[in-house]
Write a protein that holds these residues in place. Sequence first.
Motif, PDB file in Angstrom:
ATOM      1  N   GLY A 120       0.844  -1.186   0.000  1.00  0.00           N
ATOM      2  CA  GLY A 120       0.000   0.000   0.000  1.00  0.00           C
ATOM      3  C   GLY A 120       0.878   1.233   0.000  1.00  0.00           C
ATOM      4  O   GLY A 120       2.101   1.089   0.016  1.00  0.00           O
ATOM      5  N   PRO A 121       0.344   2.434  -0.063  1.00  0.00           N
ATOM      6  CA  PRO A 121      -1.088   2.747  -0.059  1.00  0.00           C
ATOM      7  C   PRO A 121      -1.753   2.439  -1.395  1.00  0.00           C
ATOM      8  O   PRO A 121      -1.075   2.202  -2.386  1.00  0.00           O
ATOM      9  N   GLY A 122      -3.065   2.441  -1.382  1.00  0.00           N
ATOM     10  CA  GLY A 122      -3.827   2.243  -2.597  1.00  0.00           C
ATOM     11  C   GLY A 122      -4.063   0.793  -2.950  1.00  0.00           C
ATOM     12  O   GLY A 122      -4.539   0.482  -4.042  1.00  0.00           O
ATOM     13  N   CYS A 123      -3.728  -0.118  -2.048  1.00  0.00           N
ATOM     14  CA  CYS A 123      -4.002  -1.535  -2.330  1.00  0.00           C
ATOM     15  C   CYS A 123      -5.508  -1.767  -2.256  1.00  0.00           C
ATOM     16  O   CYS A 123      -6.183  -1.237  -1.383  1.00  0.00           O
ATOM     17  N   HIS A 124      -6.058  -2.539  -3.177  1.00  0.00           N
ATOM     18  CA  HIS A 124      -7.496  -2.793  -3.226  1.00  0.00           C
ATOM     19  C   HIS A 124      -7.750  -4.281  -3.442  1.00  0.00           C
ATOM     20  O   HIS A 124      -6.820  -5.057  -3.712  1.00  0.00           O
ATOM     21  N   ILE A 125      -8.997  -4.636  -3.370  1.00  0.00           N
ATOM     22  CA  ILE A 125      -9.402  -6.040  -3.395  1.00  0.00           C
ATOM     23  C   ILE A 125      -8.927  -6.739  -4.680  1.00  0.00           C
ATOM     24  O   ILE A 125      -8.492  -7.895  -4.643  1.00  0.00           O
ATOM     25  N   ALA A 214      -2.301  -4.438   3.811  1.00  0.00           N
ATOM     26  CA  ALA A 214      -1.249  -3.915   2.920  1.00  0.00           C
ATOM     27  C   ALA A 214      -1.150  -2.396   3.058  1.00  0.00           C
ATOM     28  O   ALA A 214      -0.046  -1.836   3.072  1.00  0.00           O
ATOM     29  N   ASN A 215      -2.291  -1.733   3.204  1.00  0.00           N
ATOM     30  CA  ASN A 215      -2.278  -0.268   3.353  1.00  0.00           C
ATOM     31  C   ASN A 215      -1.721   0.144   4.717  1.00  0.00           C
ATOM     32  O   ASN A 215      -0.986   1.129   4.826  1.00  0.00           O
ATOM     33  N   HIS A 216      -2.057  -0.642   5.731  1.00  0.00           N
ATOM     34  CA  HIS A 216      -1.507  -0.392   7.079  1.00  0.00           C
ATOM     35  C   HIS A 216       0.020  -0.532   7.060  1.00  0.00           C
ATOM     36  O   HIS A 216       0.740   0.332   7.564  1.00  0.00           O
ATOM     37  N   LEU A 217       0.533  -1.594   6.445  1.00  0.00           N
ATOM     38  CA  LEU A 217       1.987  -1.807   6.393  1.00  0.00           C
ATOM     39  C   LEU A 217       2.644  -0.755   5.493  1.00  0.00           C
ATOM     40  O   LEU A 217       3.730  -0.264   5.789  1.00  0.00           O
ATOM     41  N   GLY A 218       1.964  -0.416   4.378  1.00  0.00           N
ATOM     42  CA  GLY A 218       2.505   0.569   3.446  1.00  0.00           C
ATOM     43  C   GLY A 218       2.751   1.912   4.117  1.00  0.00           C
ATOM     44  O   GLY A 218       3.743   2.596   3.833  1.00  0.00           O
ATOM     45  N   ALA A 219       1.858   2.284   5.043  1.00  0.00           N
ATOM     46  CA  ALA A 219       2.028   3.549   5.776  1.00  0.00           C
ATOM     47  C   ALA A 219       3.284   3.526   6.627  1.00  0.00           C
ATOM     48  O   ALA A 219       3.763   4.569   7.069  1.00  0.00           O
TER      49      ALA A 219
END
Length: 262
Positions: A120-125, A214-219
């Motif tokens: 992430g950010p911006g990871c989606h289903i 993924a967005n949590h880790l990406g941050a």
Amino acid sequence: MKLDQASIAKLAEHLENCELQARDTLKITDEYPQMDIEDAYAIQEAIKQRKIARGNKIPGFKAGLTSHAKMKQMGVSAPAFGFITDYGCLPDGGEVKVSELIHPKVEPEMVFVTKKALRGPGCHIAAVLAATDFVMPGMEVIDSRFRDFKFDLPSVIADNTSAARYVLGGMPRPPSEVDMRTTGIVLEKNGELMTFGAGAAVLNHPATAIAMLANHLGARGEEIPAGSVILSGGITEAVAVKAGDSVTLRMQGMGSVSLRFV
Ligand code: OOG
Ligand code: MG
């Protein structure tokens, strides 16, 4: 961040010792009410580093509190993320030694195994489904280190979201062959129906939990590496177990997994 490094290290040592010695403790926000979510993830990370330094492997991650049933049961209103350990993985049909745990409960979960990294950010289903090698049934055995499972969001995050043991099994399936929202699950204890549900209970689609992770880790500048095992969160409320109990999860079209508590 409200806590200093010394407090973070001290709380990580305390919570990990509670885990390794199967002792409970009061929720840590009682003593540190100013603690915030970033402090909580820093404590969780310090626990992870203690395990890595001891030679443990970290095969993947978990999302928790991703269904309304779980949020309602625990009185918490947002998902949380944690990690899983090599020693937490049990064989299908295997034994869980309750003497090593405080007050275990079992959760039925859809488990993802990745073949590509997700960042992430911006990871989606859709990105999650494209990066998923297969999904399979799993059960998580959670065991909050907090007395009577009473905690708030910062405390449960610091405690690695109550992670303890897990079992994977059944029939792994490629994500293109599974309608994860309508996949039904039945959880039995000692042959008796305990609870049932469908995948949509997890954030409307269990892959959403992986995208959030993924967005949590990406941050934090981190990613979900290829080959990760990820528990997407309890589909129903967790079921308490004790020595002598035997628990089976049946997942529609994907077989079953069992554990025996001794
Ligand atoms: C926190 C862990 C929740 C899930 O799948 O929702 C969790 C807890 O309820 O103790 O693992
Ligand atoms: Mg869980």
